[in-house]
Write a protein that holds these residues in place. Sequence first.
Motif, mmCIF file in Angstrom:
data_model
loop_
_atom_site.group_PDB
_atom_site.id
_atom_site.type_symbol
_atom_site.label_atom_id
_atom_site.label_comp_id
_atom_site.label_asym_id
_atom_site.label_seq_id
_atom_site.Cartn_x
_atom_site.Cartn_y
_atom_site.Cartn_z
ATOM 1 N N GLY A 130 -7.681 -15.970 6.193
ATOM 2 C CA GLY A 130 -6.423 -16.095 5.448
ATOM 3 C C GLY A 130 -6.426 -15.292 4.155
ATOM 4 N N LYS A 166 -4.956 -7.528 1.008
ATOM 5 C CA LYS A 166 -4.187 -6.358 1.472
ATOM 6 C C LYS A 166 -3.012 -6.086 0.553
ATOM 7 C CE LYS A 166 -5.178 -6.824 6.387
ATOM 8 N NZ LYS A 166 -4.737 -7.571 7.557
ATOM 9 N N GLN A 167 -2.420 -7.163 0.069
ATOM 10 C CA GLN A 167 -1.272 -7.019 -0.831
ATOM 11 C C GLN A 167 -1.699 -6.312 -2.131
ATOM 12 O OE1 GLN A 167 0.209 -10.729 -2.475
ATOM 13 N NE2 GLN A 167 1.995 -10.603 -1.114
ATOM 14 N N SER A 171 -1.046 -19.343 5.742
ATOM 15 C CA SER A 171 -0.462 -18.130 6.346
ATOM 16 C C SER A 171 0.242 -17.273 5.288
ATOM 17 C CB SER A 171 0.553 -18.536 7.412
ATOM 18 O OG SER A 171 1.702 -19.076 6.780
ATOM 19 N N GLY A 172 0.377 -15.988 5.606
ATOM 20 C CA GLY A 172 1.070 -15.061 4.701
ATOM 21 C C GLY A 172 2.488 -15.535 4.395
ATOM 22 N N ASP A 173 3.168 -16.131 5.398
ATOM 23 C CA ASP A 173 4.538 -16.620 5.177
ATOM 24 C C ASP A 173 4.568 -17.689 4.091
ATOM 25 O OD1 ASP A 173 5.878 -15.086 7.105
ATOM 26 O OD2 ASP A 173 5.175 -16.416 8.692
ATOM 27 N N GLN A 178 2.299 -18.213 1.776
ATOM 28 C CA GLN A 178 1.902 -17.632 0.483
ATOM 29 C C GLN A 178 3.083 -16.902 -0.161
ATOM 30 O OE1 GLN A 178 -1.921 -15.605 0.240
ATOM 31 N NE2 GLN A 178 -2.601 -16.539 2.131
ATOM 32 N N GLU A 179 3.801 -16.119 0.653
ATOM 33 C CA GLU A 179 4.953 -15.371 0.106
ATOM 34 C C GLU A 179 6.026 -16.315 -0.401
ATOM 35 O OE1 GLU A 179 6.132 -12.632 3.176
ATOM 36 O OE2 GLU A 179 4.175 -11.644 3.022
ATOM 37 N N HIS A 190 -4.642 -11.631 3.505
ATOM 38 C CA HIS A 190 -3.231 -11.414 3.130
ATOM 39 C C HIS A 190 -3.145 -10.962 1.675
ATOM 40 C CE1 HIS A 190 1.092 -11.911 3.078
ATOM 41 N NE2 HIS A 190 0.952 -12.553 1.932
ATOM 42 N N LYS A 191 -3.749 -11.718 0.787
ATOM 43 C CA LYS A 191 -3.676 -11.372 -0.648
ATOM 44 C C LYS A 191 -4.463 -10.092 -0.945
ATOM 45 C CE LYS A 191 -1.830 -13.094 -3.650
ATOM 46 N NZ LYS A 191 -0.524 -12.650 -4.152
ATOM 47 N N TYR A 241 -5.108 -19.737 -0.683
ATOM 48 C CA TYR A 241 -5.214 -18.389 -0.095
ATOM 49 C C TYR A 241 -5.482 -18.387 1.404
ATOM 50 C CZ TYR A 241 -5.772 -16.405 -4.828
ATOM 51 O OH TYR A 241 -5.595 -16.005 -6.119
#
Length: 347
Positions: free
Chosen positions: A267, A273-274, A53-55, A57-58, A270-271, A50
Amino acid sequence: MTQSTALKPHPVIVPPHPQWPVLSSDEKSAMKARIKTLLKQRNAVLVAHYYTSGDLQELAEETGGCVSDSLEMARFGTEQSAETLVVCGVRFMGETAKILNPEKQVLMPDLNATCSLDEGCPAEEFTRFCDQHPDHTVVVYANTSAKVKARADWVVTSGIALPIIKHLAERGEKIIWAPDKHLGRYVQKQTGADMLFWNGSCVVHEEFKSVALERIRRLHPDAAVLVHPESPEEVIAQADVVGSTTALIKAVTDMDNQTFIVATDGGIFHKMKQLAPGKKLIEAPTAGEGATCESCAHCPWMGMNALQNLEQVLLTGNNEIHIDPEIREQAVKSIQKMLDFSSSQKK
Ligand code: 13P
Ligand code: SF4
């Protein structure tokens, strides 16, 4: 009973936070597409933490990989038929994957991505410490080297530390705990276990400041405070929820509060907020107010993972994790005990 030791903390060199070239959205999409093709060609899956970076993770989620805490990362690897695991996280996560899956190739974007807890607990010194207390059960946090795990009776992560220590305390076992003194003290307080601590800490969580946190809480009286247990005792004392990265994310979705003050690596936002786009998330204060901080809630080692070096390892097959077979044979026992204990808890 808590026993304290006169151990000095082992010095740790903290690298600067890596600065990656900014990619345009077209460059990023093209790179992601190339990585997806390479993953298929190598029969590889991404196992990401987690804090990356968001990239990344996606990408992990879009390609059938996983994004999770260190306990689930370890478990996920064992459940894959893929020939290669690409671990986006820090070194101990890659080593744990290799120890549990010796037949698989394990790659990492950067093998220098270590962890202050791992660096602060050298195997030879730790072995000497354990040898001085032969009547103690040795429990080490997953954030350690393979050699340290090989000397341990149990490995734990933040997600399973409490029930395992409770279980050992109920059996009357005396415990050596390493390396994170803050997590150790927290667990000791909760369970009353008899524990002897190694003097290690996480440079990221160590920087959360309790006085500044009190001030922010006064400004947001309805906010829930979420704290990772690697944080100092006075910060943990102000928490509404203390837990692993997974537990903190779950708190954001499950609790009715609309505002959260979060004391862990940035970090994780990101999750959060998603999963809870409408909620307000505030970073807990680090050194702040003009003072300098080494990490400012961003782990420099986690920051060594990026799309660019991920593409390179998939192209070259470089940065493979290798573990000495004798070390692996010992280390796998203490890790497997944790996974078995965790599965028994779920039944
Ligand atoms: P989690 O297992 O809670 O994800 O923690 C790993 C870690 O390194 C936290 O700093
Ligand atoms: Fe290690 Fe702390 Fe980074 Fe987690 S955040 S990997 S404990 S240095």
